[in-house]
Design an enzyme around this catalytic site. Structure first.
Site, PDB file in Angstrom:
ATOM      1  N   TRP A 127       1.497  -5.800  -4.037  1.00 24.21           N
ATOM      2  CA  TRP A 127       2.713  -5.402  -2.715  1.00 24.21           C
ATOM      3  C   TRP A 127       3.822  -6.385  -2.175  1.00 24.21           C
ATOM      4  O   TRP A 127       3.583  -7.265  -2.158  1.00 24.21           O
ATOM      5  CB  TRP A 127       1.239  -5.450  -1.490  1.00 24.21           C
ATOM      6  N   ASP A 208      -7.222  -8.429   0.235  1.00 24.51           N
ATOM      7  CA  ASP A 208      -6.281  -7.298   1.046  1.00 24.51           C
ATOM      8  C   ASP A 208      -7.013  -6.071   0.782  1.00 24.51           C
ATOM      9  O   ASP A 208      -7.189  -5.600   0.080  1.00 24.51           O
ATOM     10  CB  ASP A 208      -5.449  -7.566   1.246  1.00 24.51           C
ATOM     11  N   ALA A 210      -7.084  -2.176   2.399  1.00 21.27           N
ATOM     12  CA  ALA A 210      -5.344  -1.793   3.338  1.00 21.27           C
ATOM     13  C   ALA A 210      -6.295  -0.277   3.355  1.00 21.27           C
ATOM     14  O   ALA A 210      -5.493   0.049   3.856  1.00 21.27           O
ATOM     15  CB  ALA A 210      -4.357  -2.116   2.984  1.00 21.27           C
ATOM     16  N   LYS A 243      -4.488   2.970   7.150  1.00 24.04           N
ATOM     17  CA  LYS A 243      -4.285   3.817   6.716  1.00 24.04           C
ATOM     18  C   LYS A 243      -5.925   4.737   7.258  1.00 24.04           C
ATOM     19  O   LYS A 243      -5.353   6.398   6.863  1.00 24.04           O
ATOM     20  CB  LYS A 243      -4.643   3.360   5.491  1.00 24.04           C
TER      21      LYS A 243
END
Length: 394
Positions: A127, A208, A210, A243
């Site tokens: 990212w 991470d 997400a 999300k």
């Protein structure tokens, strides 16, 4: 003082959004922005979120500050969602943050305070904001190979070779599931190998996560994170609610720090709260209370999980439809990887020139490295995209 400021490079995704909005074509397709959209192109508010907000509106009695670390009920609920019963709660320090990005930033800040000499190893690709924040903090970084552009799968040999150069105490940034931007995830056996390398080389994992719930399901998507948390003494985990709860604008995230023992966890908790105080003082609370309300109410949680499963299955169907369309049009299986990837994104493997051709000739917008948002499609636009991909010579 402002005369000393320099112009900042334009954000590529924001620039892409502007170009898309300015495009007058009615049949244009936006696959660039990393936001979930339903078949009508909307980012809906989930049923359980609406119900939880109504409940809060009725019962909330104050808008006073919460604690520096955020509401403890939110931390407990999110630790249960991500880690379940993997390890004792008293080994985990946690703070609420402004979104998953805030959690990532605070994790990098913590690393800088504790081990400024450590190198942070980042997947290639990753990212973009990971690298942007690390550069802003002047952190020491190196990349490890992750994505094989030929197979569109994880380059496990390259990854292991590169991490073989990491030194004890270095930090390895990992995507817990639904890798952004590639969509390619390690297999269970590959995760075992990654954990063995982390342990053998005494590396500190930072995860991470997400997109929990967007890949293979809530528990399946957390399996790698739970494996790492149960296998190593120290782990950092940045989790986002944007999300899977669809509350992007509420900026709801959490940073967890797993320590080797309870005294160190308490020290970590104090330092995390200190970082919150220095950066934004008290964290946002509305989204956190929505999440904790949902996760602690059996009826709301069941409805949320059901709707999240509908979202996940919808994206899988789009992936399968696109792979099937391309198999038929290309008379080959070279696009079958699209059905194997998980989450919102896949990297198509197109050149910048081919991406420009998709945009200019067909009104299809994706990031220049050919990352496309599968959730930007619907059953009607999948065949349009498939024909454009073949026409662009991809």
């Amino acid at each position: 003082m402002f005369e000393h400021l320099t112009d900042q490079p334009a954000d590529k995704i924001l620039a892409l959004m502007g170009a898309y909005k300015a495009d007058p074509r009615d049949d244009k397709i936006d696959l660039g922005v990393g936001v979930y959209k339903d078949a009508e192109g909307r980012t809906p508010i989930m049923r359980a979120v609406k119900a939880a907000e109504a409940r809060l509106l009725e019962r909330e009695t104050t808008k006073s500050y919460t604690a520096l670390a955020g509401d403890p009920a939110f931390s407990d609920a999110m630790i249960d969602l991500v880690l379940a019963d993997t390890l004792p709660r008293d080994r985990i320090a946690a703070i609420a943050t402004p979104g998953g990005t805030g959690a990532v930033r605070q994790a990098f800040e913590l690393i800088g305070r504790t081990t400024p000499e450590a190198t942070i190893w980042v997947s290639d690709p990753t990212w973009p904001n990971h690298l942007s924040i690390l550069k802003h903090l002047d952190a020491r970084t190196r990349s490890y190979r992750y994505f094989d552009p030929a197979s569109r799968a994880v380059d496990m040999a390259g990854m292991m070779a590169d991490l073989g150069e990491a030194q004890p105490g270095d930090v390895v940034l990992l995507h817990g599931c639904c890798h952004n931007p590639t969509g390619a995830n390690p297999t269970a056996e590959q995760w075992d190998e990654i954990v063995a390398t982390l342990k053998a080389r005494q590396l500190v994992p930072m995860i991470d996560i997400a997109y929990q719930g967007f890949g293979d399901g809530l528990d399946a998507d957390a399996a790698a994170t739970r494996l790492i948390a149960s296998s190593l003494d120290e782990v950092l985990i940045a989790a986002s609610c944007s999300k899977n709860f669809g509350i992007y604008r509420e900026r709801t995230g959490i940073l967890m720090a797993i320590a080797r023992d309870v005294p160190q966890a308490r020290k970590a908790q104090d330092n995390l709260a200190y970082l919150n105080r220095q950066n934004y003082s008290f964290p946002p609370d509305h989204g956190a209370r929505v999440v904790s309300t949902i996760l602690t109410d059996p009826e709301l949680r069941a409805d949320w999980q059901a709707e999240l499963e509908e979202v996940r299955e919808g994206m899988l169907k789009l992936r399968e439809q696109l792979a099937a369309e391309l198999r038929q049009l290309s008379n080959s299986d070279r696009f079958d990887f699209l059905a194997e990837h998980r989450g919102m994104f896949s990297r198509l493997g197109a050149s910048p020139e081919q991406v420009a051709r998709l945009r200019d000739d067909h009104g299809i917008y994706m990031v220049g490295d050919s990352r496309m948002n599968i959730a930007g499609l619907n059953a009607k636009t999948v065949p349009v995209l498939a024909r454009a991909i073949i026409a662009a010579g991809i």
